[in-house]
Write a protein that holds these residues in place. Structure first.
Motif, PDB file in Angstrom:
ATOM      1  N   MET A 167       0.850  -1.179   0.000  1.00  0.00           N
ATOM      2  CA  MET A 167       0.000   0.000   0.000  1.00  0.00           C
ATOM      3  C   MET A 167       0.893   1.238   0.000  1.00  0.00           C
ATOM      4  N   ARG A 168       0.583   2.116  -0.904  1.00  0.00           N
ATOM      5  CA  ARG A 168       1.335   3.370  -0.984  1.00  0.00           C
ATOM      6  C   ARG A 168       0.664   4.401  -0.102  1.00  0.00           C
ATOM      7  N   GLY A 169       1.415   4.942   0.835  1.00  0.00           N
ATOM      8  CA  GLY A 169       0.867   5.976   1.712  1.00  0.00           C
ATOM      9  C   GLY A 169      -0.290   5.488   2.556  1.00  0.00           C
ATOM     10  N   GLY A 170      -0.349   4.187   2.817  1.00  0.00           N
ATOM     11  CA  GLY A 170      -1.422   3.641   3.637  1.00  0.00           C
ATOM     12  C   GLY A 170      -2.740   3.470   2.900  1.00  0.00           C
ATOM     13  N   ILE A 171      -2.741   3.723   1.582  1.00  0.00           N
ATOM     14  CA  ILE A 171      -3.967   3.601   0.795  1.00  0.00           C
ATOM     15  C   ILE A 171      -3.857   2.379  -0.112  1.00  0.00           C
ATOM     16  N   LEU A 172      -4.877   1.565  -0.087  1.00  0.00           N
ATOM     17  CA  LEU A 172      -4.931   0.352  -0.889  1.00  0.00           C
ATOM     18  C   LEU A 172      -5.008   0.721  -2.369  1.00  0.00           C
ATOM     19  N   ASN A 173      -4.117   0.125  -3.178  1.00  0.00           N
ATOM     20  CA  ASN A 173      -4.199   0.321  -4.621  1.00  0.00           C
ATOM     21  C   ASN A 173      -4.607  -1.006  -5.267  1.00  0.00           C
ATOM     22  N   HIS A 174      -4.785  -0.990  -6.570  1.00  0.00           N
ATOM     23  CA  HIS A 174      -5.289  -2.180  -7.267  1.00  0.00           C
ATOM     24  C   HIS A 174      -4.363  -3.385  -7.081  1.00  0.00           C
ATOM     25  N   GLU A 175      -3.078  -3.170  -7.228  1.00  0.00           N
ATOM     26  CA  GLU A 175      -2.111  -4.266  -7.079  1.00  0.00           C
ATOM     27  C   GLU A 175      -2.191  -4.877  -5.677  1.00  0.00           C
ATOM     28  N   ASP A 176      -2.261  -4.023  -4.664  1.00  0.00           N
ATOM     29  CA  ASP A 176      -2.371  -4.512  -3.282  1.00  0.00           C
ATOM     30  C   ASP A 176      -3.693  -5.239  -3.065  1.00  0.00           C
ATOM     31  N   TRP A 177      -4.756  -4.715  -3.664  1.00  0.00           N
ATOM     32  CA  TRP A 177      -6.066  -5.350  -3.530  1.00  0.00           C
ATOM     33  C   TRP A 177      -6.022  -6.766  -4.117  1.00  0.00           C
ATOM     34  N   LEU A 178      -5.412  -6.915  -5.309  1.00  0.00           N
ATOM     35  CA  LEU A 178      -5.284  -8.243  -5.921  1.00  0.00           C
ATOM     36  C   LEU A 178      -4.507  -9.186  -5.013  1.00  0.00           C
ATOM     37  N   LYS A 179      -3.427  -8.695  -4.433  1.00  0.00           N
ATOM     38  CA  LYS A 179      -2.610  -9.503  -3.526  1.00  0.00           C
ATOM     39  C   LYS A 179      -3.434  -9.943  -2.313  1.00  0.00           C
ATOM     40  N   GLU A 180      -4.198  -9.028  -1.758  1.00  0.00           N
ATOM     41  CA  GLU A 180      -5.044  -9.337  -0.599  1.00  0.00           C
ATOM     42  C   GLU A 180      -6.122 -10.365  -0.971  1.00  0.00           C
ATOM     43  N   MET A 181      -6.718 -10.205  -2.156  1.00  0.00           N
ATOM     44  CA  MET A 181      -7.755 -11.142  -2.582  1.00  0.00           C
ATOM     45  C   MET A 181      -7.179 -12.534  -2.830  1.00  0.00           C
ATOM     46  N   ARG A 182      -5.971 -12.596  -3.370  1.00  0.00           N
ATOM     47  CA  ARG A 182      -5.317 -13.911  -3.535  1.00  0.00           C
ATOM     48  C   ARG A 182      -5.098 -14.570  -2.179  1.00  0.00           C
ATOM     49  N   GLU A 183      -4.712 -13.771  -1.190  1.00  0.00           N
ATOM     50  CA  GLU A 183      -4.505 -14.296   0.159  1.00  0.00           C
ATOM     51  C   GLU A 183      -5.824 -14.808   0.744  1.00  0.00           C
ATOM     52  N   VAL A 184      -6.893 -14.083   0.514  1.00  0.00           N
ATOM     53  CA  VAL A 184      -8.207 -14.520   1.004  1.00  0.00           C
ATOM     54  C   VAL A 184      -8.585 -15.850   0.357  1.00  0.00           C
ATOM     55  N   THR A 185      -8.409 -15.964  -0.950  1.00  0.00           N
ATOM     56  CA  THR A 185      -8.776 -17.219  -1.616  1.00  0.00           C
ATOM     57  C   THR A 185      -7.883 -18.366  -1.155  1.00  0.00           C
TER      58      THR A 185
END
Length: 155
Positions: A1-19
């Motif tokens: 996350m850049r500056g503490g804000i979720l971006n698309h790349e981070d969101w994809l990474k988080e969703m992969r972790e959830v799955t």
């Protein structure tokens, strides 16, 4: 996350972790996804959005009119209208699918009155040109089942 804000790349990474977590521990997966939802909502509130894009289009068309370039203003408005129409279709499909899914869950819980309300909302939003998914087919079967049961109870 850049500056503490979720971006698309981070969101994809988080969703992969959830799955990945879904295969191991559904409780952890749900907790992680709730965290991602909170981060996503916070990022959405801070992000430049389609609303900002529409405001920019509106102002640009107005400027072009004041400059006397009616053709440019027309092109800007056409592009803005196309963008908005695309966004509406996307949101309509998403809303219809979520209502259908919620209705199916309510049917499963035997909350038929609530399910029928949700089903009506879903079916009113389904695009006639969309290829019906299995979700909508199941929804229509459940609506028919409840209607038939109600008509037999009332007969």
């Amino acid at each position: 996350m850049r500056g503490g804000i979720l971006n698309h790349e981070d969101w994809l990474k988080e969703m992969r972790e959830v799955t990945r977590l879904m295969d191991e521990d559904m409780e952890s997966a749900a907790a992680q996804l709730r965290k991602v939802l909170q981060q996503t909502e916070a990022a959405r509130k801070l992000a430049v959005s389609s609303w900002h894009l529409r405001q920019s289009y509106d102002l640009l068309a107005e400027i072009e009119i004041h400059r006397g370039d009616v053709e440019a203003a027309a092109q800007v408005d056409e592009e803005a209208a196309d963008q908005a129409a695309h966004e509406l279709r996307e949101l309509q499909h998403a809303s219809a699918y979520r209502y259908a899914s919620a209705a199916l869950y309510r049917f499963k819980l035997d909350q038929n009155d609530r399910a029928m309300v949700l089903a009506e909302k879903a079916l009113s939003l389904v695009d006639t040109y969309a290829d019906p998914s299995e979700t909508y087919e199941r929804l229509v079967r459940e609506v028919r089942r409840v209607r038939e049961a109600r008509s037999q109870d009332g007969a």
